[in-house]
Design a protein around this motif. Structure first.
Motif, PDB file in Angstrom:
ATOM      1  N   MET A  52      43.531  44.621  37.290  1.00  0.00           N
ATOM      2  CA  MET A  52      42.892  43.758  38.552  1.00  0.00           C
ATOM      3  C   MET A  52      43.856  42.587  38.759  1.00  0.00           C
ATOM      4  N   SER A  53      43.684  41.941  39.928  1.00  0.00           N
ATOM      5  CA  SER A  53      44.424  41.129  40.587  1.00  0.00           C
ATOM      6  C   SER A  53      43.864  40.210  41.438  1.00  0.00           C
ATOM      7  N   GLY A  54      44.344  39.111  41.831  1.00  0.00           N
ATOM      8  CA  GLY A  54      43.746  38.487  42.891  1.00  0.00           C
ATOM      9  C   GLY A  54      44.814  38.489  44.214  1.00  0.00           C
ATOM     10  N   ILE A  55      44.837  37.359  44.864  1.00  0.00           N
ATOM     11  CA  ILE A  55      45.800  37.637  46.152  1.00  0.00           C
ATOM     12  C   ILE A  55      47.189  36.774  45.897  1.00  0.00           C
ATOM     13  N   GLY A  56      48.037  37.098  47.029  1.00  0.00           N
ATOM     14  CA  GLY A  56      49.582  36.308  46.448  1.00  0.00           C
ATOM     15  C   GLY A  56      50.289  37.370  46.058  1.00  0.00           C
ATOM     16  N   CYS A  57      51.354  36.803  45.216  1.00  0.00           N
ATOM     17  CA  CYS A  57      52.216  37.673  44.656  1.00  0.00           C
ATOM     18  C   CYS A  57      51.669  38.440  43.508  1.00  0.00           C
ATOM     19  N   SER A  58      50.623  38.094  42.942  1.00  0.00           N
ATOM     20  CA  SER A  58      49.959  39.004  41.896  1.00  0.00           C
ATOM     21  C   SER A  58      49.248  39.990  42.362  1.00  0.00           C
ATOM     22  N   THR A  84      35.504  40.916  34.727  1.00  0.00           N
ATOM     23  CA  THR A  84      34.197  40.664  33.869  1.00  0.00           C
ATOM     24  C   THR A  84      33.472  41.942  34.120  1.00  0.00           C
ATOM     25  N   GLY A  85      32.881  41.955  35.360  1.00  0.00           N
ATOM     26  CA  GLY A  85      32.283  43.035  35.919  1.00  0.00           C
ATOM     27  C   GLY A  85      32.596  44.545  35.454  1.00  0.00           C
ATOM     28  N   ALA A  86      34.020  44.870  35.872  1.00  0.00           N
ATOM     29  CA  ALA A  86      34.547  45.949  35.502  1.00  0.00           C
ATOM     30  C   ALA A  86      34.667  46.346  34.166  1.00  0.00           C
ATOM     31  N   HIS A  87      34.537  45.316  33.111  1.00  0.00           N
ATOM     32  CA  HIS A  87      34.487  45.656  31.759  1.00  0.00           C
ATOM     33  C   HIS A  87      33.124  45.866  31.156  1.00  0.00           C
ATOM     34  N   LEU A  88      32.282  45.239  31.862  1.00  0.00           N
ATOM     35  CA  LEU A  88      30.837  45.310  31.495  1.00  0.00           C
ATOM     36  C   LEU A  88      30.356  46.629  32.006  1.00  0.00           C
ATOM     37  N   ALA A  89      30.815  47.073  33.166  1.00  0.00           N
ATOM     38  CA  ALA A  89      30.522  48.177  33.854  1.00  0.00           C
ATOM     39  C   ALA A  89      31.010  49.604  32.767  1.00  0.00           C
ATOM     40  N   ASN A  90      32.156  49.351  32.471  1.00  0.00           N
ATOM     41  CA  ASN A  90      32.891  50.476  31.475  1.00  0.00           C
ATOM     42  C   ASN A  90      33.580  49.708  30.484  1.00  0.00           C
ATOM     43  N   ARG A  91      33.049  49.754  29.335  1.00  0.00           N
ATOM     44  CA  ARG A  91      33.646  49.175  28.082  1.00  0.00           C
ATOM     45  C   ARG A  91      34.755  49.909  27.415  1.00  0.00           C
ATOM     46  N   GLN A  92      34.922  50.951  27.938  1.00  0.00           N
ATOM     47  CA  GLN A  92      36.230  52.188  27.577  1.00  0.00           C
ATOM     48  C   GLN A  92      37.404  51.675  28.308  1.00  0.00           C
ATOM     49  N   ILE A  94      40.397  49.502  29.441  1.00  0.00           N
ATOM     50  CA  ILE A  94      41.437  48.269  29.108  1.00  0.00           C
ATOM     51  C   ILE A  94      41.664  47.490  30.497  1.00  0.00           C
ATOM     52  N   ILE A  95      41.637  46.473  30.325  1.00  0.00           N
ATOM     53  CA  ILE A  95      41.667  45.532  31.570  1.00  0.00           C
ATOM     54  C   ILE A  95      43.059  44.798  31.564  1.00  0.00           C
ATOM     55  N   SER A  96      43.761  44.926  32.388  1.00  0.00           N
ATOM     56  CA  SER A  96      44.811  43.967  32.869  1.00  0.00           C
ATOM     57  C   SER A  96      44.763  43.139  33.802  1.00  0.00           C
ATOM     58  N   ALA A  97      44.764  41.733  33.858  1.00  0.00           N
ATOM     59  CA  ALA A  97      44.463  40.862  35.119  1.00  0.00           C
ATOM     60  C   ALA A  97      45.603  39.974  35.358  1.00  0.00           C
ATOM     61  N   SER A  98      45.882  39.909  36.602  1.00  0.00           N
ATOM     62  CA  SER A  98      46.970  38.669  37.061  1.00  0.00           C
ATOM     63  C   SER A  98      46.283  38.085  38.270  1.00  0.00           C
ATOM     64  N   GLN A  99      46.465  36.635  38.299  1.00  0.00           N
ATOM     65  CA  GLN A  99      45.860  35.596  39.354  1.00  0.00           C
ATOM     66  C   GLN A  99      47.337  35.024  39.796  1.00  0.00           C
ATOM     67  N   ALA A 100      46.587  34.580  41.191  1.00  0.00           N
ATOM     68  CA  ALA A 100      48.075  33.891  41.883  1.00  0.00           C
ATOM     69  C   ALA A 100      48.110  32.594  41.456  1.00  0.00           C
ATOM     70  N   THR A 101      49.444  32.077  41.936  1.00  0.00           N
ATOM     71  CA  THR A 101      49.765  30.715  41.276  1.00  0.00           C
ATOM     72  C   THR A 101      48.860  29.698  41.885  1.00  0.00           C
ATOM     73  N   ALA A 102      48.422  29.728  43.067  1.00  0.00           N
ATOM     74  CA  ALA A 102      47.651  28.582  43.570  1.00  0.00           C
ATOM     75  C   ALA A 102      46.130  28.477  42.868  1.00  0.00           C
ATOM     76  N   THR A 103      45.888  29.583  42.510  1.00  0.00           N
ATOM     77  CA  THR A 103      44.480  29.696  41.671  1.00  0.00           C
ATOM     78  C   THR A 103      44.615  28.780  40.166  1.00  0.00           C
ATOM     79  N   ARG A 104      45.744  29.199  39.473  1.00  0.00           N
ATOM     80  CA  ARG A 104      45.701  28.766  38.159  1.00  0.00           C
ATOM     81  C   ARG A 104      46.847  27.781  38.086  1.00  0.00           C
ATOM     82  N   ARG A 105      47.412  27.219  39.187  1.00  0.00           N
ATOM     83  CA  ARG A 105      48.377  26.330  39.132  1.00  0.00           C
ATOM     84  C   ARG A 105      49.503  26.794  38.264  1.00  0.00           C
ATOM     85  N   ARG A 106      49.677  27.995  37.930  1.00  0.00           N
ATOM     86  CA  ARG A 106      51.065  28.394  37.152  1.00  0.00           C
ATOM     87  C   ARG A 106      51.191  29.989  37.884  1.00  0.00           C
ATOM     88  N   SER A 107      52.522  30.476  37.721  1.00  0.00           N
ATOM     89  CA  SER A 107      52.741  31.818  38.050  1.00  0.00           C
ATOM     90  C   SER A 107      52.404  32.719  36.691  1.00  0.00           C
TER      91      SER A 107
END
Length: 114
Positions: A52-58, A84-92, A94-107
């Motif tokens: 799973m990812s957001g926008i930007g480089c991530s 969270t929704g994907a994990h609730l829909a299918n608990r089997q 394995i979720i990997s998630a990345s998010q853009a720099t501007a959202t979390r103020r870090r890359s």
């Protein structure tokens, strides 16, 4: 010479993705390489992985490892909710998630292998 297989019966190359288009010094490339190594060593079956990812480089990172896994790019700031929704829909999954720099103020990755 045959490749060494993990407990899922896959070679390490099965966990690689497309060639990166990110800057040479980008931290995402290093993290992606470590993700490939960890997923291979853990023997994660690609069909059980959701990237799973957001926008930007991530948003590019899901393409850079495990091409045969699920991948999803969400809109700005929605990656945690979608994950969270994907994990609730299918608990089997394995979720990997990345998010853009501007959202979390870090890359980088905010969570992986949930």
């Amino acid at each position: 010479m045959s490749a060494t297989l993990n407990r899922a019966g896959l070679a390490r190359d099965a966990y690689k993705g497309a060639a990166t288009t990110l800057c040479a010094g980008c931290g995402h490339n290093s993290i992606t390489n470590h993700m490939v190594k960890a997923l291979y060593e853990l023997g994660v079956e690609p069909h059980l992985l959701a990237k799973m990812s957001g926008i930007g480089c991530s948003s590019k990172t899901p393409a850079y490892f495990v091409e045969t896994a699920h991948g999803f790019n969400g809109v700005h700031g929605r990656m945690p909710s979608l994950t969270t929704g994907a994990h609730l829909a299918n608990r089997q999954l394995i979720i990997s998630a990345s998010q853009a720099t501007a959202t979390r103020r870090r890359s980088g990755w905010v969570s992986s292998c949930t």
